[in-house]
Design a protein around this motif. Structure first.
Motif, PDB file in Angstrom:
ATOM      1  N   VAL A  13       0.863  -1.182   0.000  1.00  0.00           N
ATOM      2  CA  VAL A  13       0.000   0.000   0.000  1.00  0.00           C
ATOM      3  C   VAL A  13       0.898   1.230   0.000  1.00  0.00           C
ATOM      4  N   ILE A  14       0.636   2.126  -0.945  1.00  0.00           N
ATOM      5  CA  ILE A  14       1.503   3.272  -1.176  1.00  0.00           C
ATOM      6  C   ILE A  14       0.749   4.561  -0.885  1.00  0.00           C
ATOM      7  N   GLN A  72       5.453   8.511  -1.319  1.00  0.00           N
ATOM      8  CA  GLN A  72       5.900   9.159  -0.085  1.00  0.00           C
ATOM      9  C   GLN A  72       6.222   8.141   1.002  1.00  0.00           C
ATOM     10  N   ARG A  73       5.319   7.201   1.188  1.00  0.00           N
ATOM     11  CA  ARG A  73       5.509   6.130   2.168  1.00  0.00           C
ATOM     12  C   ARG A  73       4.862   4.871   1.603  1.00  0.00           C
ATOM     13  N   ALA A  74       5.212   3.721   2.182  1.00  0.00           N
ATOM     14  CA  ALA A  74       4.609   2.471   1.727  1.00  0.00           C
ATOM     15  C   ALA A  74       4.642   1.451   2.852  1.00  0.00           C
ATOM     16  N   LEU A  78      10.281  -0.557  -4.518  1.00  0.00           N
ATOM     17  CA  LEU A  78       8.875  -0.744  -4.882  1.00  0.00           C
ATOM     18  C   LEU A  78       8.487   0.214  -5.999  1.00  0.00           C
ATOM     19  N   HIS A  79       8.953   1.449  -5.923  1.00  0.00           N
ATOM     20  CA  HIS A  79       8.676   2.446  -6.958  1.00  0.00           C
ATOM     21  C   HIS A  79       9.193   1.958  -8.315  1.00  0.00           C
ATOM     22  N   GLU A  80      10.391   1.426  -8.341  1.00  0.00           N
ATOM     23  CA  GLU A  80      10.980   0.934  -9.597  1.00  0.00           C
ATOM     24  C   GLU A  80      10.194  -0.260 -10.123  1.00  0.00           C
ATOM     25  N   ALA A 130      12.079  -7.681  -2.919  1.00  0.00           N
ATOM     26  CA  ALA A 130      12.333  -8.752  -1.965  1.00  0.00           C
ATOM     27  C   ALA A 130      11.579  -8.482  -0.676  1.00  0.00           C
ATOM     28  N   THR A 131      10.884  -9.482  -0.203  1.00  0.00           N
ATOM     29  CA  THR A 131      10.122  -9.320   1.030  1.00  0.00           C
ATOM     30  C   THR A 131      10.983  -9.680   2.230  1.00  0.00           C
TER      31      THR A 131
END
Length: 274
Positions: A185-186, A196-198, A221-223, A256-257
């Motif tokens: 969730v972003i 901004q945050r995730a 995550l953005h990439e 990667a989690t």
């Protein structure tokens, strides 16, 4: 108004008890959401900062069980009971109903019936011609209602929600955690591809867990989201009716989690708040 099939009067009445002690409806709802989120992440410091603000207003003068922190916990329990009974976006329904008299709210979300139609049109849960895991994205997720509907139909998918409203993003995080979904969730504007945050929520047999990503993980995550979107658009532009559409999903994997202790989303999250 709140979705007619969801009765949230009991939760609203509990939150209203806190509001009547000199707080705005928006402040009470925001603090409730943040308390739940911080508790589920075991983040004691920001949790206690909120609790202390209510204590400073003479809250400890109320008998045990009637203090604001007790009422916040009570509302959390009522929320879980309603979610267990309806398997729906009760949190978003409370937001809509409780915010009707507040200028600071002013948002109403897509009705559940429309979300169900959208999920059906999108083919969520339909048989795929590949063995790849389905990814369900909502670039303006609100409280995460569409993701929840999709999660009931295809619980094994990976869910990605984004909203520029910080409160909406946090509601989506909680909903994905409560429904025990694997999700990112972003908080950010999807039109400008701004992150901004995730947060990441993870499935487990004991119940969902949630953690906030650090700056490096947010950039990863953005990439990933940007590459996935560009590859999908490119594949759709190149496909023809006889060729089908290859989204290149085999080349795209989420960041990667990190394994985190699984915390069941329950009233136990509020233990130790005295």
């Amino acid at each position: 108004m709140a979705s007619p099939q969801i009765d949230v009067d009991e939760i609203v009445a509990t939150l209203e008890q806190i509001r009547q002690r000199g707080h705005s409806a928006h402040t009470v709802f925001r603090d409730w959401v943040n308390l739940m989120l911080f508790a589920l992440q075991d983040r004691d410091d920001p949790y206690l900062e909120i609790v202390d603000d209510y204590r400073e207003r003479g809250d400890m003068d109320h008998p045990r069980g009637q203090r604001s922190v007790d009422l916040f916990a009570k509302a959390f329990g009522q929320l879980q009971e309603r979610m267990a009974a309806t398997d729906a976006d009760v949190l978003g329904a409370v937001y809509e109903e409780y915010g009707m008299s507040s200028d600071a709210f002013g948002q109403h979300f897509i009705p559940h019936s429309v979300c169900e139609t959208m999920v059906e049109i999108a083919g969520v849960g339909d048989e795929s011609n590949t063995e790849d895991r389905q990814t369900v994205c909502d670039p303006a997720c609100g409280s995460g209602r569409t993701l929840l509907v999709a999660g009931r139909k295809q619980p094994d998918a990976l869910f990605v929600g984004q909203d520029k409203d910080p409160l909406c993003a946090r509601m989506t995080v909680l909903n994905c955690c409560f429904l025990n979904l694997d999700a990112y969730v972003i908080q950010g504007d999807s039109l400008t591809v701004e992150f901004q945050r995730a947060w990441q929520t993870s499935y487990s047999s004991l119940g969902g867990s949630v953690r906030e990503l650090d700056d490096e993980e947010v950039e990863e995550l953005h990439e990933w989201v940007t590459d996935a979107f560009e590859n999908t658009v490119e594949a759709e532009n190149e496909s023809s009716p006889t060729q089908g559409t290859d989204t290149g999903s085999e080349e795209r994997t989420p960041p990667a989690t990190v394994s985190v202790p699984s915390e069941q989303a329950s009233l136990g999250a509020f233990e130790g708040s005295d």
